[in-house]
Design an enzyme around this catalytic site. Structure first.
Site, short mmCIF file in Angstrom:
data_model
loop_
_atom_site.label_atom_id
_atom_site.label_comp_id
_atom_site.label_asym_id
_atom_site.label_seq_id
_atom_site.Cartn_x
_atom_site.Cartn_y
_atom_site.Cartn_z
N GLU A 182 7.76 -13.89 5.22
CA GLU A 182 7.41 -12.91 6.24
C GLU A 182 7.15 -13.54 7.59
O GLU A 182 7.59 -13.03 8.61
CB GLU A 182 6.10 -12.23 5.84
CG GLU A 182 6.18 -10.95 5.13
CD GLU A 182 4.83 -10.31 5.07
OE1 GLU A 182 4.64 -9.32 5.77
OE2 GLU A 182 3.96 -10.80 4.34
N ARG A 235 1.43 -3.15 15.06
CA ARG A 235 2.26 -2.29 14.19
C ARG A 235 3.72 -2.72 14.23
O ARG A 235 4.52 -2.28 13.40
CB ARG A 235 2.13 -0.83 14.63
CG ARG A 235 0.73 -0.26 14.50
CD ARG A 235 0.56 1.02 15.33
NE ARG A 235 1.35 2.10 14.83
CZ ARG A 235 0.89 3.01 13.94
NH1 ARG A 235 -0.34 2.90 13.47
NH2 ARG A 235 1.63 4.00 13.54
N LYS A 293 3.60 -3.16 10.47
CA LYS A 293 2.40 -3.23 9.64
C LYS A 293 2.44 -2.18 8.54
O LYS A 293 1.99 -2.43 7.45
CB LYS A 293 1.14 -3.01 10.49
CG LYS A 293 -0.17 -3.11 9.70
CD LYS A 293 -0.32 -4.44 9.01
CE LYS A 293 -1.60 -4.53 8.20
NZ LYS A 293 -1.61 -5.74 7.33
N ASN A 339 6.91 9.47 16.20
CA ASN A 339 6.90 8.46 15.14
C ASN A 339 7.39 9.16 13.88
O ASN A 339 6.83 10.16 13.46
CB ASN A 339 5.48 7.90 14.92
CG ASN A 339 5.46 6.87 13.79
OD1 ASN A 339 6.48 6.27 13.47
ND2 ASN A 339 4.30 6.70 13.18
N GLY A 340 8.49 8.65 13.30
CA GLY A 340 9.03 9.26 12.08
C GLY A 340 10.55 9.32 12.18
O GLY A 340 11.16 8.65 13.01
N TRP A 348 9.62 1.28 17.16
CA TRP A 348 10.21 0.37 16.15
C TRP A 348 11.49 1.07 15.75
O TRP A 348 11.48 2.09 15.06
CB TRP A 348 9.25 0.23 14.97
CG TRP A 348 9.63 -0.81 13.99
CD1 TRP A 348 9.64 -2.16 14.17
CD2 TRP A 348 10.06 -0.60 12.64
NE1 TRP A 348 10.04 -2.79 13.03
CE2 TRP A 348 10.31 -1.87 12.07
CE3 TRP A 348 10.26 0.52 11.86
CZ2 TRP A 348 10.74 -2.04 10.76
CZ3 TRP A 348 10.68 0.36 10.55
CH2 TRP A 348 10.93 -0.91 10.02
N CYS A 375 6.27 2.96 14.66
CA CYS A 375 5.98 3.27 16.07
C CYS A 375 4.48 3.54 16.26
O CYS A 375 3.77 3.84 15.32
CB CYS A 375 6.75 4.51 16.49
SG CYS A 375 8.52 4.37 16.22
N HIS A 381 16.59 -21.31 -17.51
CA HIS A 381 17.68 -20.37 -17.85
C HIS A 381 18.60 -20.11 -16.68
O HIS A 381 19.28 -19.09 -16.63
CB HIS A 381 17.06 -19.06 -18.37
CG HIS A 381 16.25 -19.25 -19.62
ND1 HIS A 381 16.82 -19.48 -20.85
CD2 HIS A 381 14.91 -19.32 -19.79
CE1 HIS A 381 15.86 -19.66 -21.75
NE2 HIS A 381 14.69 -19.56 -21.14
N GLU A 437 3.32 -13.41 -4.28
CA GLU A 437 2.66 -13.15 -3.00
C GLU A 437 2.80 -14.35 -2.07
O GLU A 437 3.07 -14.19 -0.88
CB GLU A 437 1.20 -12.79 -3.23
CG GLU A 437 0.40 -12.53 -1.96
CD GLU A 437 0.96 -11.42 -1.08
OE1 GLU A 437 1.86 -10.69 -1.52
OE2 GLU A 437 0.52 -11.29 0.06
N LYS A 447 4.53 -14.11 1.66
CA LYS A 447 3.78 -14.55 2.85
C LYS A 447 4.60 -15.55 3.65
O LYS A 447 4.75 -15.45 4.86
CB LYS A 447 2.45 -15.19 2.44
CG LYS A 447 1.41 -14.21 1.96
CD LYS A 447 0.60 -13.57 3.06
CE LYS A 447 0.99 -12.23 3.52
NZ LYS A 447 1.41 -11.19 2.64
C1 AGP Z 1 2.67 -7.69 3.31
O1 AGP Z 1 2.21 -8.84 4.00
C2 AGP Z 1 3.59 -6.85 4.14
N1 AGP Z 1 3.00 -6.49 5.37
C3 AGP Z 1 4.17 -5.67 3.38
O2 AGP Z 1 4.81 -6.17 2.22
C4 AGP Z 1 3.14 -4.61 2.93
O3 AGP Z 1 2.35 -5.14 1.88
C5 AGP Z 1 3.91 -3.39 2.39
O4 AGP Z 1 4.71 -2.89 3.43
C6 AGP Z 1 2.98 -2.30 1.87
O5 AGP Z 1 2.17 -1.84 2.92
P1 AGP Z 1 0.89 -0.91 2.53
O6 AGP Z 1 0.00 -1.77 1.67
O7 AGP Z 1 0.28 -0.54 3.83
O8 AGP Z 1 1.41 0.27 1.76
#
Ligand code: AGP
Length: 613
Positions: free
Chosen positions: A492, A28, A608, A103-104, A77, A2, A508, A485, A489
């Site tokens: 995501e 976010r 984010k 937020n939380g 969120w 949030c 395997h 990675e 990407k």
């Molecule tokens: C990566 O593209 C994502 N946004 C997500 O995996 C992110 O790396 C992960 O949530 C960790 O976030 P941080 O680096 O802010 O701790």
């Protein structure tokens, strides 16, 4: 995650500022939004709407429809209660006097809700946050003092929170409180602010303070008073934010993600150059001694998501440089695994936002067991940065796109520097190797620039392959690590299922999934195992796979004989090569998502920074 913003001004209207701040926090991730503004004539005016922020802005004529100089805003969120207008924040107390944004997560909200229901309180939403609004009203009716009521309320709730609160009885006071979820105080000319992060208010002020856990702030248009959980006044240090507004804006690019991919050379340059002097790595803000380094019995690297993938790359590199065992752990697993941590354990915590709750909690668990924590963080003053024993910042600048790119590569290169620094302390690396690696680190920005000229090739391959429904990323050693990675990407932002696999492991089991036409992205940049990687490419080709390879200039000719398509990156030292090999993977994901018309900067279901567990 949030987003919260609050404003209390001398005479400037609050609503337009709130909407602008919420817009700057859209990255976010959210599913609904709302604002509450207090005015003498109309009391608390609340507007909330599911969906994009534009819906709320249209509903309030860009804020013009609401009058008042005091207000709070929120992008939600969803955690408790589905995304809809009723569950959107701000939440209002039953008698309409108090508005709250949160937020939380309130862990004991059901128990509190039960108690309030027994007292006849009527709820309108399914959220945990509304319970706090109602509880606040209960305590305010008891003591008729908002600060005292907030103190009593906080002592009863368990969980994580950043609160923004306004009350119709207080025409010029905004109240804030935080525990685990970040909240910033902003000191402006025309009034004062609260915000979840700097991007929301940097247009209005650069002067900020970072609230600490348990603190409560009472903000008026010309004062900011902060108290601890016993309501004892606290003196807050003020900091000046040094990056400019444009850094948090798209600057003419279609997406923040593309802008941030292109910013990587500069971001790496900013991260590296202050830390290399006279051919040596200097980490002034780090006081690890040779004695301490020699006493290290175990190294943990803990993170989530892409930051975890940085740890996987760094494990290979650090074990090569330090000749010490390195364990990598997903933060969400580490904290519940009864980890082997003691005073001889160095715990590296990697996080772009510095607010990821899983990572924060894992770090706290490591500290509790006696480990020494070093945080690699991008957001200055973030919670993880402030709680770790030591912190080194990646100077990537604000990263707005949910899918990380420049933070990932600056984390990689900073981990390479720290690895060299520790290897030097341990005298575990040949000086020639040390020098060769450092030279390649310094050449990275230039080689990244050279590589980014090939954007068009990757865009072409993406246009060929974007219709695939399942894509494999295969590689060995460091290539496997960047394949993780590349796969994340793609998943995501394009929503295409994909899987990264150590290519030696394919035979395997998983190779049974390779059939004619299956797209395999084969990483062949790790020179020591190129021949092995090539044999795995032949293996999948023999089963009909279509192979897009990522390789280096040295291996271009051999790879192009077998792969159906190749993207070539400049050669570098094996330790540094991942920082180049990952860039075509970032671009591939970006262009595939673009072809598919996905919401690249704000992918569905994602935030984010995930400040809930
Ligand atoms: C990566 O593209 C994502 N946004 C997500 O995996 C992110 O790396 C992960 O949530 C960790 O976030 P941080 O680096 O802010 O701790």
């Amino acid at each position: 995650m949030c987003g919260i913003i609050g404003f209390v001004g001398k005479d400037e209207q609050a609503a337009p500022i709130l909407l602008d701040g919420l817009e700057r926090m859209e990255y976010r991730g959210y599913d609904s939004a709302g604002i509450a503004v207090r005015s003498e004539a109309k009391g608390l005016q609340v507007r909330k709407a599911k969906g994009r922020l534009k819906v709320l802005s249209d509903l309030t004529q860009g804020g013009a429809e609401l009058e008042g100089v005091l207000g709070i805003g929120h992008t939600r969120w969803a955690t408790h209660g589905e995304p809809n207008d009723v569950n959107a924040h701000p939440h209002i107390s039953e008698n309409g006097q108090i508005a709250l944004v949160h937020n939380g997560i309130i862990e004991n909200y059901l128990e509190l809700k039960e108690q309030l229901l027994k007292r006849g309180v009527k709820f309108t939403s399914d959220t945990d946050s509304e319970v706090v609004a109602q509880l606040l009203e209960f305590h305010y009716n008891e003591c008729h003092n908002m600060l005292e009521a907030v103190g009593r309320c906080l002592r009863r709730i368990e969980g994580s929170y950043a609160f923004g609160i306004i009350c119709s009885d207080y025409p010029n006071a905004l109240i804030a409180a935080r525990k685990d979820s970040p909240l910033i105080l902003g000191y402006g000319e025309s009034g004062n602010y609260i915000a979840s992060d700097v991007t929301a208010i940097i247009k209005y002020t650069r002067e900020v303070s970072y609230m600490d856990d348990g603190e409560i702030a009472v903000i008026t248009s010309n004062s900011v008073d902060v108290f601890d959980d016993e309501l004892t006044p606290v003196d807050k240090k003020r900091s000046v934010v040094d990056w400019d507004v444009s850094a948090a804006e798209k600057g003419g690019y279609a997406h923040f993600m593309f802008k941030e991919i292109l910013e990587q050379p500069e971001a790496v340059r900013r991260t590296v150059s202050p830390r290399i002097k006279d051919g040596r790595v200097v980490l002034d803000d780090l006081d690890l001694t040779a004695d301490y380094a020699r006493g290290i019995s175990r190294i943990y690297m803990i993170a989530c998501g892409s930051a975890y993938h940085v740890a996987v790359v760094s494990k290979y590199n650090w074990e090569r440089l330090l000749r010490r065992p390195v364990e990598v752990a997903l933060a969400s697993e580490f904290r519940y695994s009864d980890p082997l941590v003691d005073e001889h354990t160095l715990v590296i915590v990697i996080s772009q936002s510095g607010e990821t709750l899983d990572t924060m909690a894992a770090m706290r668990e490591a500290k509790r067991r006696g480990g020494r924590t070093l945080a690699i963080v991008n957001v200055v003053g973030s919670s993880i940065a402030r709680e770790a024993d030591d912190v080194l910042y990646t100077w990537a600048g604000p990263e707005i796109a949910v899918a990380t790119t420049k933070a990932y590569t600056t984390q990689l290169v900073l981990m390479d520097l720290v690895g060299l620094y520790l290897a030097d302390l341990l005298d575990s690396v040949e000086q020639a190797e040390y020098k060769a690696i450092l030279e390649e680190i310094q050449l990275l920005p230039e080689k990244m620039d050279q590589l980014l000229e090939q954007v068009g090739d990757v865009q072409y391959f993406a246009s060929r392959y974007f219709n695939h429904t399942s894509i494999f990323f295969i590689g060995r050693n460091l290539d496997y690590a960047i394949g993780l990675e590349g796969s994340l990407k793609l998943k995501e932002i394009s929503y295409i299922h994909s899987e990264a696999y150590a290519s030696g492991e394919l035979k395997h089991g998983t190779i049974s999934l390779i059939e004619p036409g299956t797209l395999v992205v084969a990483l062949g940049t790790y020179a020591p195992l190129f021949d092995k990687a090539m044999s795995n490419v032949v293996e999948v080709k023999a089963r009909g796979a279509e192979v897009l390879s990522i390789t280096t200039e040295s291996f271009r000719e051999r790879m192009e004989k077998t792969a159906d398509a190749s993207v070539v990156v400049p050669d570098s030292h094996p330790v540094v090569q991942p920082s180049l090999g990952v860039i075509p993977l970032q671009l591939f994901a970006y262009y595939v998502a673009l072809q598919k018309g996905c919401d690249i900067d704000k992918p569905r279901n994602l935030a984010k920074s995930v400040t809930v567990e």
